[in-house]
Design an enzyme around this catalytic site. Sequence first.
Site, PDB file in Angstrom:
ATOM      1  N   ASP A   1      -8.014   5.616  -2.554  1.00  0.00           N
ATOM      2  CA  ASP A   1      -7.117   4.531  -2.121  1.00  0.00           C
ATOM      3  C   ASP A   1      -6.643   3.768  -3.348  1.00  0.00           C
ATOM      4  O   ASP A   1      -7.357   2.921  -3.878  1.00  0.00           O
ATOM      5  CB  ASP A   1      -7.851   3.607  -1.157  1.00  0.00           C
ATOM      6  CG  ASP A   1      -6.911   2.577  -0.553  1.00  0.00           C
ATOM      7  OD1 ASP A   1      -5.725   2.524  -0.979  1.00  0.00           O
ATOM      8  OD2 ASP A   1      -7.350   1.841   0.347  1.00  0.00           O
TER       9      ASP A   1
ATOM     10  N   CYS B   1       0.801  -1.211   0.000  1.00  0.00           N
ATOM     11  CA  CYS B   1       0.000   0.000   0.000  1.00  0.00           C
ATOM     12  C   CYS B   1       0.839   1.269   0.000  1.00  0.00           C
ATOM     13  O   CYS B   1       0.500   2.249  -0.661  1.00  0.00           O
ATOM     14  CB  CYS B   1      -0.959   0.009   1.175  1.00  0.00           C
ATOM     15  SG  CYS B   1      -0.139  -0.064   2.764  1.00  0.00           S
TER      16      CYS B   1
ATOM     17  N   HIS C   1      -2.254   0.925   7.097  1.00  0.00           N
ATOM     18  CA  HIS C   1      -2.534   1.156   5.699  1.00  0.00           C
ATOM     19  C   HIS C   1      -2.078   2.564   5.343  1.00  0.00           C
ATOM     20  O   HIS C   1      -1.962   3.429   6.210  1.00  0.00           O
ATOM     21  CB  HIS C   1      -4.040   0.988   5.447  1.00  0.00           C
ATOM     22  CG  HIS C   1      -4.400   0.886   4.005  1.00  0.00           C
ATOM     23  ND1 HIS C   1      -3.787   0.008   3.130  1.00  0.00           N
ATOM     24  CD2 HIS C   1      -5.349   1.538   3.269  1.00  0.00           C
ATOM     25  CE1 HIS C   1      -4.321   0.142   1.929  1.00  0.00           C
ATOM     26  NE2 HIS C   1      -5.271   1.073   1.981  1.00  0.00           N
TER      27      HIS C   1
END
Lengths: 321, 671
Positions: free
Chosen positions: B470, B410, B454
Amino acid sequence: MSSVANASDAVVLGRRQLYMLPTRHGLMFALVLLVLLLASINYANGLAYGLTFLLASLAVVSMLHTHRNLHKLTVAPGACHPVFAGEAAQFTVCLTNESGAPRYGLVIEQERGPARKGAPWRLRRRSAVARLDLAAGETACVALAVPAERRGWLAAPAFLVSTEFPLGLLYSWSRRIAFDQRGLVYPRPAPPTPLRAAAHEGAQPEPHARTGAGDDFAGLREYHAGDSPRHIHWKAVARGQGWYTKQFGGGAQTLLWLDWDTLEGFDTEARLAVLARWVLDAERAGARYGLKLPGTRIAPASGERHQHQCLAALALFGLRT
Amino acid sequence: MTTAVSLTPTPAADRGALLALEIAGLVAVAPHALELPFWVVLVFAASCLWRYVIETGRGTRPGRILRYTLAALVLAAVFREYHSLLGRDPGLALLIALLGLKLLELETRRDYMLSVFLFYLVTLGSLLYAQTLPISAYALVSVFASTAALIRLNQPTGLARRQTLGLAATLLAQAVPLMLVLYVFFPRIQGALWAMPPGGGAARTGMPESMAPGNVRNLTESAEIAFRATFEDAPPPMRDLYWRALALYVTDGQEWFRGRWSRSGAESYTALSEPLRYEIVLEPTFKHWLPALDLPTEAPRGAQFQSGFTLTHAEPVRDRRRYTLSSHTRYRTAGPTAGERAGALQLPTNLSPRVRALASEWRARGDPAAIVQAGLDYFHSENFVYTLSPPLLGADPVDEFLFETRRGFCEHYAAAYATLMRAAGVPARVVLGYQGGEYNAAGNYFIVRQYDAHAWTDVWLPERGWVRVDPTAAVAPERVELGLEAVRRLQARGAALGTLPAADALRAIEPGWAESLWFRSQLYWDLANITWYRWVADFDKERQARLFARLGLDRLPGSGPLIAILSGAAGLILVYGGLLLWRERPRLDPTQALYLKFCRRLARAGVARTPHEGPLDFAGRSARRRPDLRARIDIITRRYVRLRYGPAPEKAELGLFRHEVRSFRPSRKRA
């Protein structure tokens, strides 16, 4: 019973007779608790607070247990057998636990030195004598030794009962207890001294002299209190036939008069010491003996009771009783 | 009849006492093996063993020189470990090791007692590391062991081992109610008394303050709990659970930082959904940030807003922290200030030409929303792979990731995407936080673990304000929908992320019955722990104030808690005292009780029985003293002897005896 300080009878330790203070270890524990509290505050740690409070509560709860360990304990005077000056008199005191809960780690502390009046909550120069545990309903007796220095009556020492049970953090003790108990101290016997000639007033054997000494068995008679246990006919006792004393004969039984007046020239104490020695010797020799003191006359006899009577007369001679 | 009368008034410290002490010590020290260097616990255990061997007469006592040398070695070793002798860890290590060495020369009862007291301190030390249910229960066991040792030290006679343990348990059980009074009412003090070492949490895994390739991924190895969140109403769906911790603006091409340019207060936004109220219980992070769901409305007490709708606490979070927030998951924010806008467009000076070229291609489309979509499409359509083990990247990680490796976690996606957006003229920032969480149905709360960490981005669109984007979700929607654990399982099965229909993905990760049982038990266990924290371990000044308010104590003057403590404690002590003394009443058999009554009546009449006097002797003596009572005394005594010592008596006999004693009322003086 409010006046515990001088009691003639059994004493029950009530709330008003018990005191309590932390021990040195208890103070140490308090210091550790303070450290724990500071750590709890500093780390703002709820569980550390909890632990600290648990231990503090533990100390408080142990206070109740310490108190309970002495509460309603019965303290009673026991016997004190006569001793000779120079020996130690043993004053028996008995502790009874009449409650349903056992008592642990009871310590008897005795006052040393001459008995003096003082605050009821403390003893001067005390020393722990014995430590004992009492199950429910039990009694235990402890002897308090006091050096007997002079003949006459000897007062029982003051003492107290204390305990640090269960955690050793708290010290609970009873009020000073001094029973009206007395012990008799015979004069210290002089070294062996030959019997003075003048003492032989009628040294000839009495015609009706009762036998009792010697080597040959002469028969049985009914037991009288004071007869030597060595002469008891134990087999008959064991068979349940009653108490009899064996009599021995054969040796010429002499009659002695132990007379104060024959010891002219000695001072009072020396005379008493010599007379005490003669009493012991005469008894050991199995003679019948009598004692003459100014103002006192003890008829001739023998046996332990008679010996005690003579020695007691010597012990108390010239003293106000 | 008479028990042991010992002529040694102070209890001797015998082998049993040593054994009790050593067991208590080992129990107290054992949990420190988890937190302190292992050798510290070994030193203690070895000393215990050595001392025990000495006690059995098979070993020799160490001389003074050896003891001092060992103590010096311990000091040196602790200093080597911590570069200090002060503070929690070195202090405890020193305390434990030196307590061990002290065992070797224990002599007096005082030494023994002090050792036990210090074991209590060691036990408290174990609570400074963790306040979980098992640790607390263990601490109680340790206190029990030390208390039993204390009793054994003070009362070596009379008590069997079982009785000693039983007494320790009784004392502790009786202490608990009093402890609760103190616990609830003792005034709590906020703030540390002395400065805490800053390095307390250095070894902890947790969200870093900046983002570089690899440092979020490191967290995925840790299943430690980061925080728990309880929603007052229905929780939002998993894909909306974005917990913000840090907004990062400044980058040097490699790493992202928060920057120091903005310390504004709360930014305003228009809520487009109902507010969600929830409580977060944050585990210690030793950092300032507080996680909050996208987007929080107000800062809790002691915290303030930083730019990017993130919250920071005034002091590092050293203890478990509990705070309540409300958030809106749909929102429209106001535009950035000029300064923030400039910061959100900052680019590293050495931006690679390839990145620049790609971005300017998108910039040509003009519409920022289209640019944002183009970026996502790029990740989706090109051959990007979401992986938990990305290859290492060199000096220009963004360029390398975008055009060469195309395998990333991520943080790679967030960094690359934010860089591309900025290069294309869209203000963007990287947001670091947690996504998702495990729902605990038993307690109706979410458990968010370190591996849920994250990184994503916020981009600014003119008509909508800051919008959460995202990029990871474009590549691996499973990460956002199902969580990282699901991704790990899917990858372990060789499934390609982003291609499976959701139902297949769910079926693929369905646990077996044993596994699901294990999960469920884990969840119940966590519920037990969180309940423990809520009601016991985290009882602080604030909770105390709330409780006082509920009890109405806050209306009392300042000494209210003190009065409560004193009255509570006094009441308890009275109850205890009453109970203890009540229990003390003699429980004699009726025969004996009646006989004692008879003795008391005789004593009042002037003849007291001495303790060493048997009933027959006493009867003889009292009859001689009071011939007028002889007949009654004889009858009662004979009945008593028969009842007590004779063969099994009849019931009627006891009744007769009772009648005799009750009607025995001697006059005080001889008639």
